[in-house]
Write a protein that holds these residues in place. Sequence first.
Motif, mmCIF file in Angstrom:
data_model
loop_
_atom_site.group_PDB
_atom_site.id
_atom_site.type_symbol
_atom_site.label_atom_id
_atom_site.label_comp_id
_atom_site.label_asym_id
_atom_site.label_seq_id
_atom_site.Cartn_x
_atom_site.Cartn_y
_atom_site.Cartn_z
ATOM 1 N N GLN A 10 0.931 -1.017 0.406
ATOM 2 C CA GLN A 10 0.269 -0.172 0.445
ATOM 3 C C GLN A 10 0.746 2.072 -0.225
ATOM 4 O O GLN A 10 1.549 1.203 -0.794
ATOM 5 C CB GLN A 10 -0.579 -0.199 1.008
ATOM 6 N N TRP A 11 0.888 1.855 0.915
ATOM 7 C CA TRP A 11 1.073 3.793 0.986
ATOM 8 C C TRP A 11 2.310 2.817 2.204
ATOM 9 O O TRP A 11 3.122 4.375 2.917
ATOM 10 C CB TRP A 11 0.618 3.956 0.777
ATOM 11 N N MET A 225 3.035 2.059 -3.167
ATOM 12 C CA MET A 225 2.560 2.552 -4.195
ATOM 13 C C MET A 225 2.911 4.496 -3.624
ATOM 14 O O MET A 225 2.956 5.403 -4.693
ATOM 15 C CB MET A 225 0.839 3.125 -3.854
ATOM 16 N N GLY A 231 3.815 3.848 -8.364
ATOM 17 C CA GLY A 231 3.195 5.201 -7.401
ATOM 18 C C GLY A 231 2.294 6.190 -7.842
ATOM 19 O O GLY A 231 2.028 5.731 -8.974
ATOM 20 N N THR A 232 1.610 6.375 -6.367
ATOM 21 C CA THR A 232 1.071 7.829 -7.028
ATOM 22 C C THR A 232 2.036 9.114 -7.371
ATOM 23 O O THR A 232 2.540 9.841 -6.989
ATOM 24 C CB THR A 232 0.364 7.712 -5.211
ATOM 25 N N VAL A 312 -5.787 -1.641 -5.170
ATOM 26 C CA VAL A 312 -3.836 -0.881 -5.057
ATOM 27 C C VAL A 312 -3.053 -2.171 -4.673
ATOM 28 O O VAL A 312 -2.201 -2.440 -5.414
ATOM 29 C CB VAL A 312 -4.242 0.081 -4.007
ATOM 30 N N ILE A 355 -5.551 0.988 -11.580
ATOM 31 C CA ILE A 355 -4.579 2.179 -10.784
ATOM 32 C C ILE A 355 -4.474 2.726 -12.492
ATOM 33 O O ILE A 355 -3.075 2.863 -13.273
ATOM 34 C CB ILE A 355 -3.821 2.212 -10.228
#
Length: 426
Positions: A10-11, A225, A231-232, A312, A355
């Motif tokens: 995840q993050w 992520m 990632g973002t 995610v 995503i």
Amino acid sequence: MSSQVVVGTQWGDEGKGKIVDVLAEKADMIVRFQGGDNAGHTVIVNGKKYVLHLLPSGVLHEDALCIIGPGVVCNPFVLLEEMDTLEKGGLKCDHIVISDRAQILMPYHRYQDKLEEESSNNKIGTTQKGIGPCYSDKYARRGIRYHELLDFDHFKARVKEVLDYKNKLFAGVYGAEPMDYDTIISDFEKIYDRIVPMIKETTHMVNEALDQNKNVLFEGAQAMMLDINYGTYPFVTSSSPTSAGVATGAGVAVNRLQTIIGVVKAYSTRVGEGPFVTELLNETGEHLREIGGEYGATTGRPRRCGWLDLLVVKHAAMLNGLTDLVITKIDCLTGIEPLKVCVGYDVDGKVYDYIPSDQAIVGKAKPVYKEFAGWTEDISKMTTYDELPENCKEYVRFIEEFTGVRVSMISVGPDRVNNIYIHEID
């Protein structure tokens, strides 16, 4: 040969530190392959809490060689502080090695990070530990590696060269005071005799261990992520905290990585700026933050909380080649009714089952949820899968079905013993 990789799906803040600590019991060598002291890994042993930043989470196992790999940006002052803290607690630190190819995170990197973040109108939300500027210097080929510290006269010349450049940047772009060369050199002189014996050529050490069929555990920081590529972006870290990052960050071929374990928090959290599709700005989000202790181990910042985003996790499974999942903090969901997981992003009527790369699109997304009945039983003392409530098992089974990866272990509490094993992790 037995090689295991632990990555976040995840993050970050999924509880990788605890999982590495558990797996490290059987490891001969633990290798940190990327990141810096912007990461905070918390390990709880017999009720005692250890917060690690640079040291591999397996450092508590003193029989295993702990390597800070070539892909790490390592602040030597922070490293020594961590070692001092552990030694005051009665632990040995003579099994720690720094790769001579690792980058030295310098005082001017932290200063630059602070100036950049404070002056930006589009903040990333960095920890201001100097990670981004250090990686930037690495790829601009002005970074200083640990082997350069072995010849101190050479090191001093390199610092002078880079600092002259940095001070022009600080004054000309930010209108800030310059940094003092003599102070920096004096600080390094004080730690020189402690740092130099730890510097080794580690790439051959890791590969020889694999050749000798030793158990090697690879540990990253942050998570999928926050990957610089997938990632973002731009709300990401400056390295690749994926299984692919092991190849460049530790110096091993990708076909030598056997077991790739993705750690999944049973709900979602993130720190810093950027879109967060399942974020809960309500009482449920507050409840998750408090019950889960969702405050940064490095910064103390409150984490943003939301429902589990399975797009995610599926993204992470695909890009990391995950063989196993470990679910953490599922005990924190007890008493919440109903539970939700995100299975798609609705953007202006178009539902994405992957995503999107453009964060402007992600920022407009509405979560498509699947609901689950919750449970009220206290699962924190349970030790077998059969004991878990049926609704909890259904939640776990759906994660497996959606991602296509088996769940091998479930963490039901913070201590290293609070685990339920479903499959043996090879």
